[in-house]
Write a protein that holds these residues in place. Structure first.
Motif, PDB file in Angstrom:
ATOM      1  N   ARG B  10      37.548  47.125  47.351  1.00  0.00           N
ATOM      2  CA  ARG B  10      38.267  47.386  46.108  1.00  0.00           C
ATOM      3  C   ARG B  10      39.708  46.889  46.167  1.00  0.00           C
ATOM      4  O   ARG B  10      40.357  46.741  45.142  1.00  0.00           O
ATOM      5  CB  ARG B  10      38.238  48.892  45.829  1.00  0.00           C
ATOM      6  N   LYS B  11      40.176  46.609  47.372  1.00  0.00           N
ATOM      7  CA  LYS B  11      41.568  46.187  47.488  1.00  0.00           C
ATOM      8  C   LYS B  11      41.729  45.015  48.439  1.00  0.00           C
ATOM      9  O   LYS B  11      42.614  45.008  49.292  1.00  0.00           O
ATOM     10  CB  LYS B  11      42.445  47.370  47.916  1.00  0.00           C
ATOM     11  N   LEU B  31      44.874  40.925  48.512  1.00  0.00           N
ATOM     12  CA  LEU B  31      45.211  42.289  48.922  1.00  0.00           C
ATOM     13  C   LEU B  31      45.661  43.097  47.708  1.00  0.00           C
ATOM     14  O   LEU B  31      46.558  42.683  46.960  1.00  0.00           O
ATOM     15  CB  LEU B  31      46.315  42.267  49.977  1.00  0.00           C
ATOM     16  N   GLY B  32      45.009  44.218  47.505  1.00  0.00           N
ATOM     17  CA  GLY B  32      45.315  45.070  46.361  1.00  0.00           C
ATOM     18  C   GLY B  32      44.416  44.844  45.168  1.00  0.00           C
ATOM     19  O   GLY B  32      44.419  45.650  44.231  1.00  0.00           O
ATOM     20  N   ASP B  33      43.646  43.770  45.194  1.00  0.00           N
ATOM     21  CA  ASP B  33      42.798  43.449  44.038  1.00  0.00           C
ATOM     22  C   ASP B  33      41.326  43.693  44.342  1.00  0.00           C
ATOM     23  O   ASP B  33      40.850  43.393  45.442  1.00  0.00           O
ATOM     24  CB  ASP B  33      42.977  41.979  43.645  1.00  0.00           C
ATOM     25  N   LEU B  53      39.852  42.149  38.045  1.00  0.00           N
ATOM     26  CA  LEU B  53      41.232  42.624  38.022  1.00  0.00           C
ATOM     27  C   LEU B  53      41.454  43.784  37.065  1.00  0.00           C
ATOM     28  O   LEU B  53      42.540  44.333  37.016  1.00  0.00           O
ATOM     29  CB  LEU B  53      42.181  41.470  37.666  1.00  0.00           C
ATOM     30  N   HIS B  55      42.765  45.039  34.273  1.00  0.00           N
ATOM     31  CA  HIS B  55      43.654  44.685  33.158  1.00  0.00           C
ATOM     32  C   HIS B  55      43.473  43.239  32.716  1.00  0.00           C
ATOM     33  O   HIS B  55      43.407  42.933  31.530  1.00  0.00           O
ATOM     34  CB  HIS B  55      45.118  44.845  33.568  1.00  0.00           C
ATOM     35  N   PHE B  56      43.384  42.352  33.708  1.00  0.00           N
ATOM     36  CA  PHE B  56      43.462  40.926  33.393  1.00  0.00           C
ATOM     37  C   PHE B  56      42.120  40.212  33.532  1.00  0.00           C
ATOM     38  O   PHE B  56      42.067  38.987  33.644  1.00  0.00           O
ATOM     39  CB  PHE B  56      44.520  40.264  34.292  1.00  0.00           C
ATOM     40  N   GLY B  57      41.035  40.981  33.545  1.00  0.00           N
ATOM     41  CA  GLY B  57      39.719  40.372  33.512  1.00  0.00           C
ATOM     42  C   GLY B  57      39.200  39.945  34.868  1.00  0.00           C
ATOM     43  O   GLY B  57      39.770  40.245  35.914  1.00  0.00           O
ATOM     44  N   HIS B  58      38.081  39.261  34.830  1.00  0.00           N
ATOM     45  CA  HIS B  58      37.452  38.838  36.080  1.00  0.00           C
ATOM     46  C   HIS B  58      37.867  37.408  36.401  1.00  0.00           C
ATOM     47  O   HIS B  58      38.164  36.618  35.498  1.00  0.00           O
ATOM     48  CB  HIS B  58      35.931  38.980  35.993  1.00  0.00           C
ATOM     49  N   LYS B  59      37.886  37.091  37.685  1.00  0.00           N
ATOM     50  CA  LYS B  59      38.389  35.799  38.148  1.00  0.00           C
ATOM     51  C   LYS B  59      37.472  35.245  39.236  1.00  0.00           C
ATOM     52  O   LYS B  59      36.722  35.993  39.860  1.00  0.00           O
ATOM     53  CB  LYS B  59      39.806  35.945  38.733  1.00  0.00           C
ATOM     54  N   HIS B  61      37.596  32.516  42.622  1.00  0.00           N
ATOM     55  CA  HIS B  61      38.404  31.675  43.520  1.00  0.00           C
ATOM     56  C   HIS B  61      37.489  31.022  44.554  1.00  0.00           C
ATOM     57  O   HIS B  61      36.467  31.586  44.932  1.00  0.00           O
ATOM     58  CB  HIS B  61      39.464  32.509  44.222  1.00  0.00           C
ATOM     59  N   VAL B  94      32.179  38.428  29.380  1.00  0.00           N
ATOM     60  CA  VAL B  94      31.853  38.832  30.752  1.00  0.00           C
ATOM     61  C   VAL B  94      32.842  39.886  31.226  1.00  0.00           C
ATOM     62  O   VAL B  94      34.060  39.725  31.092  1.00  0.00           O
ATOM     63  CB  VAL B  94      31.874  37.616  31.700  1.00  0.00           C
TER      64      VAL B  94
END
Lengths: 89, 365
Positions: B10-11, B31-33, B53, B55-59, B61, B94
């Protein structure tokens, strides 16, 4: 030209300095932002262009009311603020 | 020995050398996300991380150097409804990627992503672009699907047949078991024999609303499918078309995770909890259950695991078995990570101090 400013919490994830962009409504202002910074789009709106549930947008001191269509008016001298809602743990 | 274990929490995302007792985990990023899914692609060594994330949706990488540097990619997304500027409040978006899976060895660059809401996406270019599998999304029975643990239904299991990469098995909570033999062009609803006691009597055996918490197959015999279901353990001998209930698992048949021995289809592992409405180990005794005879009997493996004071829960992606079927790894929602040796007969605590663990995965190189 309206100025758009982003919460510092977004800076953790990607570079997003304040921008001066054209537009008479929030949807147009944000579209102009996303044209310059495409990766920013999915952080602020969902797949359908609706404001994300835990993101808040203010025009000057007033939170926008049209979270789906982003039709709230923006004047040339206005400032648009993109914040995150307070939640999490 | 190299870092052979990936831990999505979770982080943050972490890696650990499980063969080096006392080795400290290394944060690979974020870290933290919340990291909702991680994939190490053995075909080309690429590492993928899906974030949620909030608040800011899924990402999404991608790293070509095992986490030294990351490139953000456009994540799987629905096409905008396009009625002007937005899709109103009904059009889909999504929420996050629940599982990332590599395509077959004969499909370089192909990835599959299962999301909430219950959509399947495919990429053929290492995640650069994604395409909704409309043939599954447009199934008429999708209107009957519903969320299990989340507000929306979600795809958590995507199995690419190791012997024929056109064959796909997909598990949806709560939307049943779906099968494709043509790479996702068309789908058949499997899961006959699964039973949902959370439904009215006449719909208990409706395959379209089942909650398979997790599906796993034997790599050497993909026709053998194991299912840790919301209402118990089930086994299929016909590639997921039909299942039989396995009711011998003690102390409980409730849980989320299941893994299968890669060469022995009769051998599978589970991590039980009391039941649906009490998701902690039975009597505080944390055990892994193992069958080696197709479910006719089970052992409760406990050596090295806390007995009597444990409240760890292992999510559906947080149990893994290595390519030889000898070592297991599991991580809990209370942030503990264990390594199992000799098929889980002995366990050792690698760390008790992770954030809540969403997924563990052996990195097979």
């Amino acid at each position: 030209m309206p100025r758009v400013t982003f919460t510092a919490n977004l800076q953790r994830h990607l570079d997003c300095p304040s921008l001066d962009v054209e537009g008479g409504r929030v949807v147009e202002v944000l579209a102009a932002v996303f044209a310059q910074r495409p990766m920013l789009r999915s952080y602020i709106v969902d797949d359908q262009g609706r404001l994300r549930r835990h993101v808040n947008v203010f025009v000057n001191n007033v939170m926008i009311s049209d979270r789906d269509g982003l039709g709230d008016p923006v004047g040339p001298e206005d400032e648009v603020f993109v914040f995150q809602a307070l939640s999490g743990g | 020995m190299a870092e052979d274990l990936l831990i999505a929490t979770r982080k943050g995302l972490f890696a650990l050398d499980s063969g080096n007792a006392g080795a400290a985990p290394r944060c690979l990023g974020f870290l933290g996300d919340p990291v909702s899914s991680v994939l190490y692609d053995p075909r080309d060594g690429t590492l993928y991380a899906a974030l949620n994330l909030g608040h800011f949706g899924h990402k999404l990488h991608r790293s070509d150097d095992f986490g030294t540097s990351w490139q953000e990619l456009a994540p799987p997304a629905f096409t905008a409804a396009g009625n002007g500027e937005s899709g109103g409040d009904k059009a889909p978006s999504v929420n996050f990627v629940w599982t990332l899976v590599a395509g077959g060895s004969d499909q370089p660059g192909r990835l599959w992503a299962g999301t909430l809401p219950g959509a399947l996406f495919r990429s053929d270019d290492r995640g650069e672009s994604w395409h909704l599998i409309e043939s599954l999304w447009n199934q008429p029975s999708r209107k009957d699907w519903f969320g299990g643990g989340y507000d929306d239904p979600g795809i958590h299991s995507i199995i690419v047949d190791p012997q024929d990469s056109r064959k796909l098995t997909v598990g949806i909570s709560c939307g049943g078991v779906w099968l494709s033999e043509d790479g996702g062009e068309s789908w058949q609803l499997g899961g006959k024999g699964l039973a949902a006691d959370y439904m009215p009597p006449d719909r208990i055996d409706d395959p379209s609303i089942q909650d398979p918490h997790r599906l796993a197959v034997c790599a050497a015999d993909p026709s053998r499918v194991w299912c840790q279901h919301h209402c118990g353990i089930f086994r299929s001998d016909d590639g997921g078309r039909s299942f039989v209930v396995i009711d011998k698992a003690a102390p409980s048949g409730f849980g989320f995770a299941v893994v299968v021995h890669p060469a022995e289809a009769e051998t599978a592992w589970f991590v039980p909890a009391v039941k649906d409405e009490c998701r902690v180990p039975v009597d505080g005794r944390f055990v892994v259950t193992r069958t080696r005879d197709g479910g006719a009997s089970f052992e409760a493996l406990s050596q090295g695991l806390p007995q009597g004071t444990a409240y760890d829960l292992v999510y559906r992606h947080a149990l893994d078995v290595d390519g030889r079927g000898e070592r297991l790894a599991m991580g809990s929602t209370t942030g503990a990570l264990w390594l199992g040796q000799n098929g889980g007969e002995t366990w050792s605590l690698l760390s008790a101090h992770f954030p809540p663990i969403n997924q563990v995965a052996f990195r097979e190189t």
